[in-house]
Design a protein around this motif. Sequence first.
Motif, PDB file in Angstrom:
ATOM      1  N   VAL A 212      -2.550  -0.213  -2.577  1.00  7.80           N
ATOM      2  CA  VAL A 212      -3.378   0.335  -1.501  1.00  7.80           C
ATOM      3  C   VAL A 212      -2.779   1.640  -1.010  1.00  7.80           C
ATOM      4  O   VAL A 212      -3.470   2.652  -0.850  1.00  7.80           O
ATOM      5  CB  VAL A 212      -3.497  -0.679  -0.340  1.00  7.80           C
ATOM      6  CG1 VAL A 212      -4.325  -0.085   0.800  1.00  7.80           C
ATOM      7  CG2 VAL A 212      -4.121  -1.980  -0.821  1.00  7.80           C
ATOM      8  N   VAL A 213      -1.466   1.614  -0.756  1.00  7.19           N
ATOM      9  CA  VAL A 213      -0.688   2.828  -0.471  1.00  7.19           C
ATOM     10  C   VAL A 213       0.465   2.805  -1.476  1.00  7.19           C
ATOM     11  O   VAL A 213       1.477   2.150  -1.239  1.00  7.19           O
ATOM     12  CB  VAL A 213      -0.151   2.841   0.972  1.00  7.19           C
ATOM     13  CG1 VAL A 213       0.663   4.116   1.207  1.00  7.19           C
ATOM     14  CG2 VAL A 213      -1.282   2.733   1.977  1.00  7.19           C
ATOM     15  N   PRO A 214       0.323   3.468  -2.619  1.00  6.66           N
ATOM     16  CA  PRO A 214       1.307   3.349  -3.692  1.00  6.66           C
ATOM     17  C   PRO A 214       2.723   3.713  -3.248  1.00  6.66           C
ATOM     18  O   PRO A 214       2.922   4.596  -2.402  1.00  6.66           O
ATOM     19  CB  PRO A 214       0.795   4.333  -4.754  1.00  6.66           C
ATOM     20  CG  PRO A 214      -0.674   4.433  -4.481  1.00  6.66           C
ATOM     21  CD  PRO A 214      -0.809   4.331  -2.988  1.00  6.66           C
ATOM     22  N   ALA A 215       3.683   3.014  -3.815  1.00  6.41           N
ATOM     23  CA  ALA A 215       5.088   3.282  -3.518  1.00  6.41           C
ATOM     24  C   ALA A 215       5.475   4.692  -3.966  1.00  6.41           C
ATOM     25  O   ALA A 215       4.967   5.204  -4.968  1.00  6.41           O
ATOM     26  CB  ALA A 215       5.965   2.247  -4.207  1.00  6.41           C
ATOM     27  N   THR A 216       6.367   5.301  -3.222  1.00  7.20           N
ATOM     28  CA  THR A 216       6.858   6.637  -3.568  1.00  7.20           C
ATOM     29  C   THR A 216       8.223   6.578  -4.245  1.00  7.20           C
ATOM     30  O   THR A 216       8.650   7.539  -4.874  1.00  7.20           O
ATOM     31  CB  THR A 216       6.943   7.521  -2.308  1.00  7.20           C
ATOM     32  OG1 THR A 216       7.735   6.851  -1.308  1.00  7.20           O
ATOM     33  CG2 THR A 216       5.557   7.785  -1.741  1.00  7.20           C
ATOM     34  N   THR A 217       8.917   5.439  -4.089  1.00  8.21           N
ATOM     35  CA  THR A 217      10.209   5.246  -4.751  1.00  8.21           C
ATOM     36  C   THR A 217      10.297   3.813  -5.264  1.00  8.21           C
ATOM     37  O   THR A 217       9.578   2.927  -4.796  1.00  8.21           O
ATOM     38  CB  THR A 217      11.398   5.501  -3.795  1.00  8.21           C
ATOM     39  OG1 THR A 217      11.310   4.594  -2.675  1.00  8.21           O
ATOM     40  CG2 THR A 217      11.393   6.930  -3.261  1.00  8.21           C
ATOM     41  N   GLY A 218      11.188   3.601  -6.212  1.00  6.26           N
ATOM     42  CA  GLY A 218      11.453   2.258  -6.690  1.00  6.26           C
ATOM     43  C   GLY A 218      10.652   1.879  -7.921  1.00  6.26           C
ATOM     44  O   GLY A 218       9.905   2.690  -8.485  1.00  6.26           O
ATOM     45  N   GLN A 219      10.796   0.618  -8.329  1.00  4.13           N
ATOM     46  CA  GLN A 219      10.198   0.143  -9.570  1.00  4.13           C
ATOM     47  C   GLN A 219       9.638  -1.261  -9.394  1.00  4.13           C
ATOM     48  O   GLN A 219      10.220  -2.103  -8.706  1.00  4.13           O
ATOM     49  CB  GLN A 219      11.252   0.141 -10.688  1.00  4.13           C
ATOM     50  CG  GLN A 219      10.722  -0.242 -12.058  1.00  4.13           C
ATOM     51  CD  GLN A 219      11.818  -0.295 -13.101  1.00  4.13           C
ATOM     52  OE1 GLN A 219      12.817  -0.980 -12.920  1.00  4.13           O
ATOM     53  NE2 GLN A 219      11.640   0.433 -14.209  1.00  4.13           N
ATOM     54  N   ILE A 220       8.488  -1.524 -10.028  1.00  2.00           N
ATOM     55  CA  ILE A 220       7.889  -2.855 -10.069  1.00  2.00           C
ATOM     56  C   ILE A 220       7.844  -3.293 -11.528  1.00  2.00           C
ATOM     57  O   ILE A 220       7.339  -2.568 -12.394  1.00  2.00           O
ATOM     58  CB  ILE A 220       6.459  -2.855  -9.480  1.00  2.00           C
ATOM     59  CG1 ILE A 220       6.474  -2.395  -8.015  1.00  2.00           C
ATOM     60  CG2 ILE A 220       5.835  -4.249  -9.582  1.00  2.00           C
ATOM     61  CD1 ILE A 220       5.086  -2.211  -7.415  1.00  2.00           C
ATOM     62  N   VAL A 221       8.373  -4.483 -11.804  1.00  2.00           N
ATOM     63  CA  VAL A 221       8.391  -5.032 -13.158  1.00  2.00           C
ATOM     64  C   VAL A 221       7.621  -6.344 -13.144  1.00  2.00           C
ATOM     65  O   VAL A 221       7.942  -7.255 -12.368  1.00  2.00           O
ATOM     66  CB  VAL A 221       9.832  -5.273 -13.651  1.00  2.00           C
ATOM     67  CG1 VAL A 221       9.826  -5.898 -15.037  1.00  2.00           C
ATOM     68  CG2 VAL A 221      10.618  -3.974 -13.644  1.00  2.00           C
ATOM     69  N   ILE A 222       6.585  -6.463 -13.962  1.00  2.00           N
ATOM     70  CA  ILE A 222       5.782  -7.679 -14.039  1.00  2.00           C
ATOM     71  C   ILE A 222       5.941  -8.295 -15.423  1.00  2.00           C
ATOM     72  O   ILE A 222       5.674  -7.637 -16.441  1.00  2.00           O
ATOM     73  CB  ILE A 222       4.302  -7.402 -13.734  1.00  2.00           C
ATOM     74  CG1 ILE A 222       4.138  -6.956 -12.268  1.00  2.00           C
ATOM     75  CG2 ILE A 222       3.450  -8.638 -14.007  1.00  2.00           C
ATOM     76  CD1 ILE A 222       2.718  -6.664 -11.860  1.00  2.00           C
TER      77      ILE A 222
END
Length: 511
Positions: free
Chosen positions: A319-329
């Motif tokens: 909805v408000v995309p992250a500006t830092t970091g990582q998502i692993v699915i």
Amino acid sequence: MSDTVAIERPHGAAPAAAVPLLEIEGIRKAFPGVVALDDVRFRLRAGTVHALMGENGAGKSTLMKIIAGIYTPDQGEVRVKGRPLVLNGPLDALNNGIAMIHQELNLMPYMTVAENIWIRREPLTKLGLVDHRELKRRTQALFDRLVIDIDPETEVRSLSIASRQMVEIAKAVSFDSDVLIMDEPTSALTETEVAHLFRIIRQLRAQGKGIVYITHKMNELFEIADEVSVFRDGRYIDTKKSSEVTRDEIIHMMVGREITQMFPKEEVPIGDVVMSVKNLGVGGIFQNVSFDLHAGEILGLAGLVGSGRSNVAEALFGVVPATTGQIVIEGIPVTIDSPARALKYGMAFLTEDRKDTGCFLTLDILSNMETAVLSQHYVKFGFVQREALLSNCEEMSRKLRVKTPSLDEVIQNLSGGNQQKVLIGRWLLTKPKILILDEPTRGIDVGAKAEIHRLVGQLAGQGVAVLMISSEMPEVLGMSDRVMVMHEGRLTGIVDRKDADQVRIMELAAQ
């Protein structure tokens, strides 16, 4: 908490008047396909707080909207100070000393706080223009009296839900009405803000005002109410002094059955990591949030209002995309820059505010329920499989016990709790691997809460990974395998279920 709790009346509270401040007799109200109220009665004495309890769909809000002039009853009588009244609209009710604070906030987002409070009552200059200086002065004087720390010239859209709720309360108080109706006023407030509201209520009660207080929270009833009336399925059940009734007795009157387990948490196998989040952040809002979410796990997310809980959920769902970091699915790094992308990765997200970001209020239940699955699951060769779609939506509605004559009913005609059930059904139809729930039981009655808790537990048992945000400590502690806590945009700790208690969570939330 099944013991009787005594109510301490504040010094100087107004004595009960011989003639009730407000009387309701024989009220009936029907909508297409459903009788919302049937031969209902209610009495409010001056200088008292009268709690109104009942499951969603019991008729509480419908009755209050009749008293507030929003609905016209099919039959029955409304009397104020012994005088029969026919209310032809909300302004008519206000002119007769009745004001209402709605569960669903009704402020104008692009107007200032001051403009919202005094709308249609603005002070004017000699030239007939709005006197903005006087408008600000009046608002500040009102806020000083109520000890509310909000800038009168701030646009409402920039306020948190909790701050908007306090503006609604101030607006209702500004009318100096004899009858004040509060429909779930603490649904978005912190414990500190609830204590503040209760001080305002006690102040009004001491002035002889009559306050109708609709709530699903038992602890609030015993702390603030003098009397309690219970409705069930559109009918009046009984009225008791709150000092002479127990929690279990009220629940039994509300649901007509015993609620034996509010948090039916079952031990289920915790599987592999489904989603791993590393140093996630959104500039200026939260930063460095890291956690793993496992299949079959319910990970609670706690923290005070403003801690950044909902912002994390919005970033995860794009909805408000992250500006830092990582998502692993499932072991694969992903970029989630929109809700559509999140859906493709098997995610679902129930938002906190069902009115602003959940429901399409002017559409029917079917349209609201099908919106997340229509294009992905029910279109073949360019044609919608209406029969299969309708069948699955009807089955979901029955499973969640949505009180409605049919799926053709416009969703804004449902109670708040039933709207919430429809939204939960929307996301369950997507068969998610990862389910994010932001305040899933906000504004929902005790019976429906138990049903939703049981459903969430079943989903975890089926291997769904659940991230559940809640402001209710018993819910967080009762349902979570682990509890993640945030404070002012920072992750302050993750606590295992066996080590989690209210003291430990509040220590982390207040760091």
